[in-house]
Every structure is written in structure tokens, then in C-alpha cells.
Write a protein that holds these residues in place. Structure first.
Motif, PDB file in Angstrom:
ATOM      1  N   VAL A 139       0.844  -1.202   0.000  1.00 58.49           N
ATOM      2  CA  VAL A 139       0.000   0.000   0.000  1.00 58.49           C
ATOM      3  C   VAL A 139       0.880   1.253   0.000  1.00 58.49           C
ATOM      4  O   VAL A 139       0.531   2.277  -0.613  1.00 58.49           O
TER       5      VAL A 139
ATOM      6  N   LEU B 113      -9.883  11.053  -0.796  1.00 56.06           N
ATOM      7  CA  LEU B 113     -10.258  10.117   0.256  1.00 56.06           C
ATOM      8  C   LEU B 113      -9.500   8.794   0.135  1.00 56.06           C
ATOM      9  O   LEU B 113      -9.124   8.182   1.141  1.00 56.06           O
ATOM     10  N   SER B 114      -9.255   8.349  -1.099  1.00 63.33           N
ATOM     11  CA  SER B 114      -8.534   7.089  -1.310  1.00 63.33           C
ATOM     12  C   SER B 114      -7.114   7.165  -0.756  1.00 63.33           C
ATOM     13  O   SER B 114      -6.590   6.174  -0.231  1.00 63.33           O
TER      14      SER B 114
ATOM     15  N   TRP C 272      -6.147   9.073   1.837  1.00 63.54           N
ATOM     16  CA  TRP C 272      -6.246   9.015   3.301  1.00 63.54           C
ATOM     17  C   TRP C 272      -6.588   7.610   3.785  1.00 63.54           C
ATOM     18  O   TRP C 272      -6.101   7.171   4.841  1.00 63.54           O
ATOM     19  N   ALA C 273      -7.396   6.896   3.018  1.00 64.05           N
ATOM     20  CA  ALA C 273      -7.715   5.509   3.386  1.00 64.05           C
ATOM     21  C   ALA C 273      -6.456   4.652   3.342  1.00 64.05           C
ATOM     22  O   ALA C 273      -6.212   3.826   4.236  1.00 64.05           O
ATOM     23  N   ALA C 274      -5.646   4.849   2.301  1.00 63.10           N
ATOM     24  CA  ALA C 274      -4.405   4.087   2.181  1.00 63.10           C
ATOM     25  C   ALA C 274      -3.437   4.442   3.307  1.00 63.10           C
ATOM     26  O   ALA C 274      -2.799   3.561   3.896  1.00 63.10           O
TER      27      ALA C 274
ATOM     28  N   THR D 113      -4.195   5.585   6.271  1.00 60.73           N
ATOM     29  CA  THR D 113      -4.727   5.020   7.514  1.00 60.73           C
ATOM     30  C   THR D 113      -4.388   3.546   7.624  1.00 60.73           C
ATOM     31  O   THR D 113      -4.000   3.059   8.694  1.00 60.73           O
ATOM     32  N   PHE D 114      -4.502   2.823   6.523  1.00 60.49           N
ATOM     33  CA  PHE D 114      -4.160   1.394   6.531  1.00 60.49           C
ATOM     34  C   PHE D 114      -2.684   1.203   6.870  1.00 60.49           C
ATOM     35  O   PHE D 114      -2.320   0.327   7.667  1.00 60.49           O
TER      36      PHE D 114
END
Length: 314
Positions: free
Chosen positions: A23, A217-218, A220-222, A224-225
Motif C-alpha cells: 500500500v 479520500l482514497s 487518506w484511506a491508504a 490510515t491502513f
């Protein structure tokens, strides 16, 4: 805690470590996020979360006690800078120039570097198993980087250099951590080391200094992961598995990290992986297996905790 739960924790933790590297490659490629910022963010946030876990569920006095004498405070500072920060930065730099699969596999040459160092210090004797592990590592690395052709590298030179530096940093990281882990919880040592490394790198790129005016958003999602699952939870699960599993079991199952990194890189990010590179990967997995099995009875409990460092990396 039942043994089946220990197996679940170590398998999940190692898999998340590998996926975290893949990621990270995704955010480097898709959003041009600087290595400095990602490492600073990852270390600072994950380190603070691990210290919170220690404070809430374990002995919170250790959080302060480790700083009370220079005999432990100075080694912790050195470990945070030349161990944790060095491992994380070199690993991420290798990913940014190449890919997560190669970076992770190059980092796993660390056991061979440890064998070499112990031989130079005359703290160990060369055995047939050691020699086989060295040959597998060298052969696997050659095939991984060249895909069987000496005419040109299949991986960019900067990725190779940073990957090998990551292996060297991991070797130092693992050896240097042992005395500290004999005295304090692994969550305390690694949590503070992450905070130290993140704080130092903040002078170059602070975590709160977002590199783009508006990340989707994608992205920030990555991120966060990477921070929560690929770093904090991965480490925590691995450490908790040591409560019920032997060092041999955790070391062998920890090899799922490069496997998950390779699988995700090839099938999710569609990175090419040649026939001889697959053979090279098998060689390196064989080397990991040899080293892990050898240490089954030789590694005492405190040192077994140090074995988890193989990732932290990641």
C-alpha cells in the motif's frame, strides 16, 4: 490465550506488514507522497498508539522507567535513530524507487548479515546450515535483481542500494535491541523508538505538514491502513502471539510478510515478476526457513521478542 489464537495473531500481523509495504508503494506511485513525510507520519502515530496500548493494558510505569538512567536512555535513543528510523526510511526509500516485493525480499537478507557479523566478532562458528543460508541468500538476491541476466538489473539501482541498506539496518536493529528487550516490554522499546525516529524526521517533514493541498479520500484511506494496520496492529499482534507460540513458530510464520508483499505487488499493482525472480524468491524463503529452524532452541525468550523486528518494518 489458546495456541490457535496465537497462530491467528502472528499470521495476521505478518500479512498486514507485507500489505503495508504494498500500500505504501501505491501511495508513492498514485499520489507522489514524499518518503520523508510518510515515514515521519507512520513512525510518530504508530509509536504513540503503541505507547497508549502499553499504558492502558500493561505496566505503565515502564513508559517512564526506561528514561530514568543513562544506561537505558542513551541506548534507546541510539536504537530509535540508527535502528528504527534507519530501517523504516531505507525500506520505504527502496519501495519508492522500485516496488514493495523486491524491497521486502532484500530486507530479508538481514539474517545473513547477522551471521556474517557474528562470525567476524567470533561469537559464532560457521556451520553447514549457515553456509547454505548464505548461498541461498546470495543466489536468491542475484536472481531477484537480474532475472537471470547479467546484462542489466531488473530493478532500479537506487532501489537495490536502499534495499540492501535496509537489510543492514535491520541486522543492527535486531542485534542492538536484545539488551533493551531483556529489561523492558517490547511495546515500550519499539513504541518509544518509533516516536524518537518520527520526531527526528519531523525536522525534515513534520507529520502535520501535509504534502498536498487536498489529498483524495482514497489517499487518506491508504495512509490510515499503512499507519494503523500495516504498522501499529501488525506489530502489536506479532508481539502478543509470542505469549503462546515458540520463537521458531513466530519466525516461520513471520515469513508471510514477504509472501504477502510479493502477492499483493504482483496481482494488485500488476508489477512484472520474471520466472527467475520467482526462483530467487524461493531461495530467499528457503534461507529464512533455515535460519528460523536453527534458532528454535538457541534463542531465549527475551531474544525471541527481538525476532519480531523483522518489520518492522516494515
Amino acid at each position: 490465550m489458546p495456541r490457535w489464537w496465537g497462530f491467528f495473531l502472528v499470521i495476521t500481523g505478518a500479512t498486514l506488514w507485507g500489505l503495508g509495504g504494498t500500500v505504501s508503494q501505491y501511495v508513492f506511485q498514485e499520489f507522489s507522497i514524499p518518503v520523508n513525510w510518510l515515514v515521519s507520519l507512520r513512525l510518530t502515530v504508530a509509536g504513540l498508539l503503541l505507547l497508549v496500548v502499553q499504558g492502558l493494558w500493561k505496566d505503565r510505569q515502564e513508559l517512564v522507567r526506561v528514561w530514568k538512567t543513562k544506561q537505558t536512555a542513551i541506548p534507546l535513543l541510539l536504537f530509535g535513530i540508527f535502528g528504527m528510523l534507519a530501517v523504516q526510511y531505507t525500506y520505504m526509500a527502496s519501495i519508492s524507487y522500485g516496488n514493495a516485493a523486491v524491497a521486502t525480499l532484500l530486507q530479508y537478507t538481514a539474517p545473513v548479515m547477522i551471521i556474517g557479523w557474528l562470525l567476524l566478532r567470533r561469537q559464532s562458528r560457521l556451520t553447514v546450515r549457515d553456509a547454505a543460508a548464505v548461498m541461498l541468500a546470495l543466489g536468491g538476491t542475484f536472481l531477484l535483481l537480474t532475472n537471470g541476466s547479467v546484462q542489466a538489473l531488473s530493478v532500479p539501482v537506487p532501489a537495490v542500494i536502499w534495499g540492501l541498506l535496509s537489510g543492514a539496518a535491520l541486522a543492527f536493529y535486531t542485534l542492538y535491541a536484545v539488551p533493551l528487550l531483556k529489561q523492558f516490554s517490547a511495546l515500550v522499546i519499539v513504541g518509544w523508538a518509533m516516536v524518537i525516529g518520527g520526531a527526528l524526521l519531523s525536522f525534515l517533514h513534520a507529520p502535520w505538514d501535509i504534502p498536498a493541498a487536498s489529498l483524495p479520500l482514497s489517499a487518506w484511506a491508504a495512509l490510515t491502513f499503512i499507519v494503523i494496520f500495516g504498522t501499529m496492529i501488525a506489530f502489536w499482534f506479532y508481539i502478543e502471539s509470542l505469549q503462546t507460540l515458540q520463537a521458531k513458530e513466530t519466525s516461520l510464520l513471520g515469513s508471510l510478510e514477504p509472501l504477502s508483499a510479493v502477492a499483493a505487488t504482483v496481482w494488485w499493482l500488476q508489477e512484472p515478476f520474471g520466472f527467475y525472480q520467482w526462483i530467487g524468491m524461493v531461495f530467499i524463503f528457503s534461507m529464512i526457513f533455515l535460519v528460523a529452524v536453527k534458532e528454535e532452541d538457541a534463542v531465549p525468550a527475551p531474544t525471541a521478542k527481538a525476532a519480531k523486528q523483522t518489520d518492522s518494518a516494515s
